[in-house]
Design a protein around this motif. Sequence first.
Motif, PDB file in Angstrom:
ATOM      1  N   SER A   1      34.708  49.084   5.232  1.00 58.75           N
ATOM      2  CA  SER A   1      34.585  48.034   6.243  1.00 58.75           C
ATOM      3  C   SER A   1      33.244  48.083   6.959  1.00 58.75           C
ATOM      4  N   GLY A   2      32.529  49.202   6.826  1.00 58.20           N
ATOM      5  CA  GLY A   2      31.222  49.314   7.454  1.00 58.20           C
ATOM      6  C   GLY A   2      31.193  50.252   8.644  1.00 58.20           C
ATOM      7  N   LYS A   3      32.312  50.966   8.912  1.00 54.25           N
ATOM      8  CA  LYS A   3      32.331  51.794  10.122  1.00 54.25           C
ATOM      9  C   LYS A   3      31.337  52.952  10.068  1.00 54.25           C
ATOM     10  N   SER A   4      31.218  53.604   8.921  1.00 53.45           N
ATOM     11  CA  SER A   4      30.257  54.702   8.829  1.00 53.45           C
ATOM     12  C   SER A   4      28.817  54.196   8.928  1.00 53.45           C
ATOM     13  N   THR A   5      28.559  53.065   8.288  1.00 50.98           N
ATOM     14  CA  THR A   5      27.225  52.475   8.364  1.00 50.98           C
ATOM     15  C   THR A   5      26.874  52.133   9.804  1.00 50.98           C
TER      16      THR A   5
ATOM     17  N   ASP B   1      31.520  61.186  12.310  1.00 50.14           N
ATOM     18  CA  ASP B   1      31.710  60.308  11.153  1.00 50.14           C
ATOM     19  C   ASP B   1      32.856  60.823  10.272  1.00 50.14           C
ATOM     20  N   GLU B   2      34.066  60.401  10.597  1.00 55.08           N
ATOM     21  CA  GLU B   2      35.262  60.810   9.830  1.00 55.08           C
ATOM     22  C   GLU B   2      35.277  62.312   9.580  1.00 55.08           C
ATOM     23  N   ILE B   3      35.130  63.076  10.659  1.00 59.09           N
ATOM     24  CA  ILE B   3      34.846  64.489  10.452  1.00 59.09           C
ATOM     25  C   ILE B   3      36.051  65.323  10.027  1.00 59.09           C
ATOM     26  N   THR B   4      37.249  64.726  10.028  1.00 55.79           N
ATOM     27  CA  THR B   4      38.400  65.508   9.551  1.00 55.79           C
ATOM     28  C   THR B   4      38.855  65.059   8.157  1.00 55.79           C
ATOM     29  N   SER B   5      38.162  64.073   7.578  1.00 57.21           N
ATOM     30  CA  SER B   5      38.652  63.483   6.330  1.00 57.21           C
ATOM     31  C   SER B   5      38.540  64.416   5.132  1.00 57.21           C
ATOM     32  N   ALA B   6      37.599  65.384   5.206  1.00 55.12           N
ATOM     33  CA  ALA B   6      37.421  66.275   4.057  1.00 55.12           C
ATOM     34  C   ALA B   6      38.194  67.582   4.235  1.00 55.12           C
ATOM     35  N   LEU B   7      39.014  67.635   5.286  1.00 49.29           N
ATOM     36  CA  LEU B   7      39.684  68.907   5.598  1.00 49.29           C
ATOM     37  C   LEU B   7      41.097  68.963   5.021  1.00 49.29           C
ATOM     38  N   ASP B   8      41.528  70.164   4.675  1.00 49.37           N
ATOM     39  CA  ASP B   8      42.928  70.356   4.327  1.00 49.37           C
ATOM     40  C   ASP B   8      43.760  70.009   5.564  1.00 49.37           C
ATOM     41  N   PRO B   9      44.927  69.428   5.337  1.00 48.87           N
ATOM     42  CA  PRO B   9      45.738  68.946   6.470  1.00 48.87           C
ATOM     43  C   PRO B   9      45.957  70.004   7.554  1.00 48.87           C
TER      44      PRO B   9
ATOM     45  N   VAL C   1      33.441  57.747  17.760  1.00 43.60           N
ATOM     46  CA  VAL C   1      34.260  58.454  16.784  1.00 43.60           C
ATOM     47  C   VAL C   1      34.762  57.488  15.715  1.00 43.60           C
ATOM     48  N   VAL C   2      34.235  57.630  14.504  1.00 44.13           N
ATOM     49  CA  VAL C   2      34.799  56.891  13.377  1.00 44.13           C
ATOM     50  C   VAL C   2      35.900  57.765  12.804  1.00 44.13           C
ATOM     51  N   THR C   3      37.116  57.228  12.749  1.00 44.17           N
ATOM     52  CA  THR C   3      38.218  58.127  12.388  1.00 44.17           C
ATOM     53  C   THR C   3      39.355  57.425  11.665  1.00 44.17           C
ATOM     54  N   HIS C   4      40.073  58.230  10.886  1.00 45.56           N
ATOM     55  CA  HIS C   4      41.333  57.779  10.286  1.00 45.56           C
ATOM     56  C   HIS C   4      42.512  58.339  11.060  1.00 45.56           C
TER      57      HIS C   4
END
Lengths: 268, 248
Positions: B46-50, B169-177, B199-202
């Motif tokens: 959607s462009g949030k990181s950009t 920038d989605e800093i928890t997205s690459a982490l194990d749960p 904070v860009v986040t899921h």
Amino acid sequence: MAGLELVEVHRVRGREAVAGLIAAGAALAIVLVGAARETLDLRFLADQYFNVDAIRGLGPFLARGAFNTLRLAVIGEVGGVVIGLAVALIVISKRRWVRAPGIAYVDLFRGTPLLMQLSFIYLALPFVGLRFDVFTAGAAGLALNSAAYVAEIFRAGIQSVERGQMEAARGLGMPYRAAMRYVIVPQAFRRVIPPLVNEFIALLKDSSLVSALGATVASRELLRVARDAYSQTANATPFVVASLIYLLMTLPLTRIVSRLERGLKAPA
Amino acid sequence: MIADGGAKVVELRGVHKRFGDLHVLKGIDLAIEQHEVLCVIGPSGSGKSTLLRCVNLLEEPSDGEVRIDGERINAPGVDIDRVRTKVGIVFQAFNLFPHRTALGNVTLALEKVIGLPKSEARRRAIEQLGHVGLAEKADAYPSQLSGGQQQRVAIARALAMQPTVMLFDEITSALDPELVQEVLDVMKTLAREGMTMLVVTHEMGFAREVGNRVIFIDEGRIVEQGTPAEIFGEPKNQRTRDFLSRVL
């Protein structure tokens, strides 16, 4: 970590075993072919290639030659790394006019024979007032030549560092140069150690071309010592011995480096 | 406008970003006030990181204005390195420097950018590592740390520069749960301490609990914004509702 080390050792042992098998196989094949064709003259073979008399008194000269070979290669490598890194940093520039001279340098030195480059430095530069002795001209030529290859090695190494590293450094406010110096190049350096060693091994052997410019007794490198001995005695044993010395110099390098690499990969 | 009406730390006006034919941001206007935690949610692509990367010019906007503390930074003659020391950023992929220890990661920019003496850089780095609960890991290399620990070191590294705003920038997205929470906890602490954050986040739970304001972005445009209660409780736009029904 211990397990990995074991695998590494096994791989090295395995490589040695294979190399040994190939060498033994080749020797056996020569003997068998010779025997079959009834041309095998073991005495002639021993006399021409493994004749102790032919290398008697040659020891100090071979040692001096090996030392000169090593010296040329070391200067060539160190100079090549310094110049090569600078050229690599130029070549990866985004600006075309910055890149151009770097690319031209690499093309020129990779695309022409080393012997011609050495001759140019030794024979042509005196006309513009730059006069070097054989050793200096040879060392400079080897450094300039290897810089072209090293530049390509560094370029690939630098470009293999993840983009995020540059972004993290720049994101902290580091200027491009500082990011290169403290973040990108140190990582690239670790990755290019194996190809840099290959380059050093190539330099050890390429250094034999320096003698083509001429040589004094003191400045002869290893192969020249052997060739001079051969031309005096018409016996090839000095070549065999020289080859063994080249092998002795190159073999430990690969061993040292694989250990070095392991240490750098997992700094503890 | 935001309740306390504080100074605008970050301001984007009519920001567009194109990558060749791809039009990623189509006119973004937003402002982040001091002490505000602004969460950006939206589908991937959607462009949030950009958007976030335009704030410190890791992406150069194709059009529009970016202002930090009122100063326009995407203009000729601006020393972007100086601006970036005021804008901390933490990435999804951590991007720690693998050849330096946790401490060395934090001290590098302190020494080479700010020019602090070694001892002072070290003191400040230890302090920040303590802040994220990792003082005892100062001498560990990134490869010896878990993902969550690496990300906390990355946060400490950014904080040590004493930025006026932090970008996540989605800093928890690459982490194990099981490692997500320790990183979110650090962010919560920062928010409580009054750090200005984009904070860009899921992590919808985080956005709801910690965010002062939530922006929903889709196809390069801000579709809807409001308080967490408004966005999560009674989203007005159909696209927001669709998105939330998929992720909640």
